[in-house]
Design an enzyme around this catalytic site. Sequence first.
Site, mmCIF file in Angstrom:
data_model
loop_
_atom_site.group_PDB
_atom_site.id
_atom_site.type_symbol
_atom_site.label_atom_id
_atom_site.label_comp_id
_atom_site.label_asym_id
_atom_site.label_seq_id
_atom_site.Cartn_x
_atom_site.Cartn_y
_atom_site.Cartn_z
ATOM 1 N N LYS A 1 0.841 -1.197 0.000
ATOM 2 C CA LYS A 1 0.000 0.000 0.000
ATOM 3 C C LYS A 1 0.877 1.248 0.000
ATOM 4 C CE LYS A 1 -3.910 2.032 2.535
ATOM 5 N NZ LYS A 1 -4.774 1.927 3.726
ATOM 6 N N SER B 1 -9.638 1.863 2.769
ATOM 7 C CA SER B 1 -8.784 2.581 1.846
ATOM 8 C C SER B 1 -7.749 1.707 1.136
ATOM 9 C CB SER B 1 -8.065 3.703 2.590
ATOM 10 O OG SER B 1 -7.233 3.161 3.611
ATOM 11 N N SER C 1 -9.694 -0.322 7.109
ATOM 12 C CA SER C 1 -9.168 -0.228 5.750
ATOM 13 C C SER C 1 -8.487 -1.468 5.191
ATOM 14 C CB SER C 1 -8.211 0.955 5.645
ATOM 15 O OG SER C 1 -8.955 2.119 5.479
#
Length: 485
Positions: free
Chosen positions: A79, A154, A178
Amino acid sequence: MDITNLTAMEIREKLKGKEISSREIVDAHFHRIEEVEGKLNAFIKLTKEEALNTADRVDDKIKNGENLGPLAGIPIGIKDNIITYGVNTTCGSKMLENFIPPYESTVIKKIKNADGIILGKTNMDEFAMGSSTETSYFGPTKNPIDLERVPGGSSGGAAAAVRASEVALSLGSDTGGSIRQPASFCGVVGIKPTYGLVSRYGLVPLANSLDQIGVIGKNVLDAALMLGVISGNDLKDPTSLDIEKIDYLERLSEDVKGMKIGIPKEYFAEEMDNGIKDEVIKAIKLFETLGADVEEISLPNAEYGLATYYLIVTSEISSNMARFDGIRYGYRTKEYETLDELYINTRSEAFGEEVKRRIMAGTYSLSSGHSDQYYNKALKVRTLIKDDFDKAFEKYDIILSPTAPNLPFKLGEKTKSPLSMYKSDIFTAPVNLAGICAISIPCGYVDGLPVGLQIIGDRFKEENILKAAYAFEKHSSLGGEINGL
Ligand code: GLN
């Protein structure tokens, strides 16, 4: 054999058995990325050259009979809010579009030491604020199961990349859900470890008291493998704790006989998309069949979870975002004459709408005259929420709930209404407030869309949630198509 269909564990075994080379594994995954990335947009940046070099080094190790690390040859996505030395780390924001970190985060060091192969940086909501990956400056990621729908957020890029077999494993971050919610939306496995189990050194903070780095994988075994590698005390992160290191893979069993499971009645009274409750109830029944003791429990302060989370998260955000001032690093406006204009124009031009909304909300609840009413009150309620869980874990080993109250929704469906977006976190955010651990695993499909089961465990009891998840995975048979690709 299609290498990209293999799990991380299978890749590892085949590499050790010299059935395939690390180079072949990485080539196959980049081939897959070329095939699907145009439709998905799961990556912000690919690091092909470094990946191929690492693959060759792993192959040399094999040739020379050297010991291999536990992630040898496994393609991994990271990420883009996790700092990677020498490789752009954007946090999905224009603010950091050209930021190249001069240091390495602890988790990346650990992955490299374990011979894992990083293929690139995955897309995310801007600074991890969101539940759909639509607030990314680099455009939204699509859900591989249905390209008209969001992958969750996210860590949407990380989950989509795993689901689409672009990588075997990925790292995400979870502040209020997330990792778990995108895992649920993409029909994969996601773990939010206990606060303090994994070093946050090098994770660009959203809210320091809630953030944890965790894992997304195709199945429980793969996720447990990677969790074992990244966990552990780190002097560079004072909030990481020095607890006994556990070999999750070794301890993994599918025996849930006698396990005590609590079902929070408040969670099941919440409004949910059609079909979610039914799938979760079916999952609970399976645990009963496997010999677990299931009982209804109460988490009396559950109804305050979301409000408490958003007060705390926005307060910490308003403080964290102050570092992006156009002076030290990141974007700087071209239009300014005074220092104030430099600050104002930089931040106005480089932050997206959601980031600005949260900075304003957080600044308000921290401001003198309001902080007692909002931030300080939220801290007190946070303690009550934590106490509810502590009490439940005196008697129960795990708690079950849906991961999210909604199925993957259509792109654009919730962008106009921040509140409806925030509601995605209703079952996940309390876990971060309490600092405990949880995993999301696929437990069924409604009209072809995946439903996630959240298994919550006490502090540093990852072993319990992994065991339950593994048992469920072994004994349920799930369908699910990858449409549209
Ligand atoms: N969706 C939540 C939020 O927008 C969770 C974010 C996160 O876990 N990073 O705050």
